[in-house]
Scaffold this motif. Structure first.
Motif, PDB file in Angstrom:
ATOM      1  N   ASN A 125       0.737  -1.179   0.041  1.00 12.77           N
ATOM      2  CA  ASN A 125       0.288  -0.161  -0.081  1.00 12.77           C
ATOM      3  C   ASN A 125       0.975   1.370  -0.059  1.00 12.77           C
ATOM      4  O   ASN A 125       1.258   1.606   1.061  1.00 12.77           O
ATOM      5  N   SER A 126       1.271   1.874  -1.159  1.00 14.76           N
ATOM      6  CA  SER A 126       1.917   2.819  -1.295  1.00 14.76           C
ATOM      7  C   SER A 126       1.551   4.246  -0.730  1.00 14.76           C
ATOM      8  O   SER A 126       2.395   4.983  -0.214  1.00 14.76           O
ATOM      9  N   ASP A 127       0.375   4.263  -0.655  1.00 15.78           N
ATOM     10  CA  ASP A 127      -0.357   5.527  -0.354  1.00 15.78           C
ATOM     11  C   ASP A 127      -0.066   5.760   1.102  1.00 15.78           C
ATOM     12  O   ASP A 127       0.262   7.107   1.424  1.00 15.78           O
ATOM     13  N   GLN A 129       2.191   9.045   2.279  1.00 17.62           N
ATOM     14  CA  GLN A 129       1.539  10.157   3.121  1.00 17.62           C
ATOM     15  C   GLN A 129       2.383  10.393   4.209  1.00 17.62           C
ATOM     16  O   GLN A 129       2.514  11.286   4.881  1.00 17.62           O
ATOM     17  N   LEU A 130       2.873   9.014   4.892  1.00 18.03           N
ATOM     18  CA  LEU A 130       3.543   9.483   6.194  1.00 18.03           C
ATOM     19  C   LEU A 130       4.898   9.931   5.872  1.00 18.03           C
ATOM     20  O   LEU A 130       5.482  10.980   6.598  1.00 18.03           O
ATOM     21  N   ALA A 153      14.392  16.303   9.310  1.00 20.86           N
ATOM     22  CA  ALA A 153      15.671  16.363   8.725  1.00 20.86           C
ATOM     23  C   ALA A 153      16.171  15.024   8.037  1.00 20.86           C
ATOM     24  O   ALA A 153      16.828  14.958   6.912  1.00 20.86           O
ATOM     25  N   TYR A 154      15.638  14.064   8.590  1.00 19.48           N
ATOM     26  CA  TYR A 154      15.881  12.449   8.104  1.00 19.48           C
ATOM     27  C   TYR A 154      14.491  11.768   8.269  1.00 19.48           C
ATOM     28  O   TYR A 154      13.761  12.245   9.278  1.00 19.48           O
ATOM     29  N   LEU A 155      14.318  10.860   7.561  1.00 22.35           N
ATOM     30  CA  LEU A 155      12.923   9.916   7.721  1.00 22.35           C
ATOM     31  C   LEU A 155      13.542   8.313   7.983  1.00 22.35           C
ATOM     32  O   LEU A 155      14.396   7.994   7.296  1.00 22.35           O
ATOM     33  N   VAL A 181       8.418  10.823  -3.009  1.00 23.60           N
ATOM     34  CA  VAL A 181       7.808  12.077  -2.527  1.00 23.60           C
ATOM     35  C   VAL A 181       8.591  13.090  -1.794  1.00 23.60           C
ATOM     36  O   VAL A 181       8.011  14.196  -1.348  1.00 23.60           O
ATOM     37  N   THR A 182       9.663  12.771  -1.442  1.00 24.38           N
ATOM     38  CA  THR A 182      10.482  13.845  -0.714  1.00 24.38           C
ATOM     39  C   THR A 182      11.879  13.701  -0.858  1.00 24.38           C
ATOM     40  O   THR A 182      12.515  12.573  -1.405  1.00 24.38           O
ATOM     41  N   ASP A 183      12.711  14.669  -0.772  1.00 20.83           N
ATOM     42  CA  ASP A 183      14.270  14.535  -0.982  1.00 20.83           C
ATOM     43  C   ASP A 183      14.997  14.508   0.281  1.00 20.83           C
ATOM     44  O   ASP A 183      16.005  14.502   0.301  1.00 20.83           O
ATOM     45  N   LEU A 184      14.168  14.304   1.262  1.00 21.61           N
ATOM     46  CA  LEU A 184      14.852  14.075   2.437  1.00 21.61           C
ATOM     47  C   LEU A 184      15.821  12.818   2.739  1.00 21.61           C
ATOM     48  O   LEU A 184      15.287  11.800   1.917  1.00 21.61           O
TER      49      LEU A 184
END
Lengths: 269, 269
Positions: B23-25, B29-30, B40-42, B67-70
């Motif tokens: 479930n990519s969504d 979303q997270l 700053a990091y995930l 979805v993010t560059d982090l």
């Protein structure tokens, strides 16, 4: 945490009116509320009218001592008001406060020594005001502490106030106070460290959050007393958590009991 | 404050289900929510199924990086999962984590050195577990830090985790962590100090209050990173206040901007 209840202060409008009208009820109510909330001392400030201050101080103390056994923190720079208070307090009081200002050195210090009172020491004088370095503040603190110790007070009778200035006026003002606290703790391990912390958030939004966060940081650095409103529920929660986290709440019993009694945590509707 | 967003963790039920169902969504979303909240990091933890962990890690990273560059914090003790992640991350990641345990020394440390990754170092090993003195924790931290530096990592690539144990199980557990933080800061001034702090309040009521108070105390002692939920509004408020009070928010602009943008403070109804 040695909580010095700040509410009986004649510079507050309601208290000033109560003093003027000799409205005992309000004063006694403030004394009872702050006692029940867990204060260790009640600060009493009779306001700013020098001629009336001694008799106002005596009247306030009489009312407070009629309803609580807590010791008093005599909040005045007026030697006559201080002496009048020192003569009638039932328990050893704190004098709030000595600074390096000439008038206080001459008027306040001798009274503290004569009566063996506890003493709040402020890191300021009338040469530089409030120094903007922790070494500058320590220079004053060491000078005043030296005088008090030499005069016969014990280190644990001293409450050093590192002073707090607004973070909005200087980005370094928070760390300056924290550094001063650590330096006092190192130089005088038996002395108490106290402050009214709320200046830190002057000019900022969310003052309560800033004040509570700073309180926790100050406690981690060595602060063990605060001059504040013990009925500020959120502040009390932070204070009790900080005490527990510093290892000063055996088996976390104080925190758990306060929670079960409804003194901290969500309020019943 | 270096906020490491903790929500994409396969040991959480919802995330485990999302991984299983591809479930990519939910994952995206997270990632977006934690990015917008100022991480700053995930942190990415692919869960506990060793055989599937490498491919689950790759799938998670793919979704997050869509979805993010982090940069990513690769949260695994499995060398195969770590290598799979290290091969595809766009930015220099953190590896979470090295400890003194034999399997991690052999499986995790060489990968960090090979890829020049940042590295979280835990103060535990498989001889004593988590030492109950700060000197014991420092002994392990110094051993592991020495290996990482000798292997070519720079001091500021290291994130030392002093470890946090529940105050309800030991009155000294708070000061133990604070002392360890101060010792790390002294020994390795350029290293970061991070932790997931919420263990401190395990078994207690009002966990949020305890966690926030402890966070402020840890920041005052030298902590500059936290592994937590950046969408925890109250925690973010404390974090931003603490940063400001440490002098790391020029002209208090970050705090004031966050307040005006409604990211901290009372929420609009």
């Amino acid at each position: 945490m040695i909580f010095i209840g700040e509410k009986i202060n004649g510079t507050r409008k309601k208290v000033a009116a109560a003093i003027k009208d000799r409205n005992s009820d309000l004063i006694r109510q403030l004394a009872v509320e702050q006692t029940e909330a867990g204060s260790a001392y009640l600060d009493i400030n009779a306001g700013t009218a020098p001629s009336r201050e001694p008799e106002d101080m005596v009247w306030l103390i009489g009312n407070v001592q009629a309803v609580t056994d807590l010791p008093i923190c005599l909040d005045s720079a007026n030697p006559r008001a201080l002496r009048a208070g020192l003569e009638i307090v039932h328990n050893t009081p704190i004098i709030n406060s000595l600074s390096g200002e000439k008038a206080r050195l001459e008027g306040v210090l001798p009274l503290a020594l004569e009566y063996g009172a506890h003493l709040i020491i402020l890191a300021l004088d009338d040469v530089v005001g409030i120094p903007d370095t922790s070494s500058g503040r320590m220079e004053i603190i060491k000078r005043l502490t030296g005088m008090a110790l030499k005069g016969g007070l014990a280190e644990d009778q001293l409450y050093v106030d590192p002073l707090v200035t607004a973070i909005s006026t200087g980005t370094e003002n928070g760390t300056l106070t924290l550094e001063t606290i650590r330096a006092v703790k190192k130089a005088y391990p038996a002395a108490h460290i106290t402050s009214g912390l709320s200046n830190i958030s002057y000019g900022m939004p969310l003052r309560g959050i800033i004040n509570r966060t700073f309180l926790a940081m100050c406690v981690a650095s060595g602060l063990d007393s605060v001059i504040a409103d013990p009925n500020d529920r959120a502040l009390l929660e932070t204070t009790m958590a900080a005490e527990m986290l510093m290892g000063r709440d055996r088996f976390c019993m104080g925190f758990n009991k306060a929670y079960r009694a409804g003194r901290i945590g969500p309020q019943a509707k």
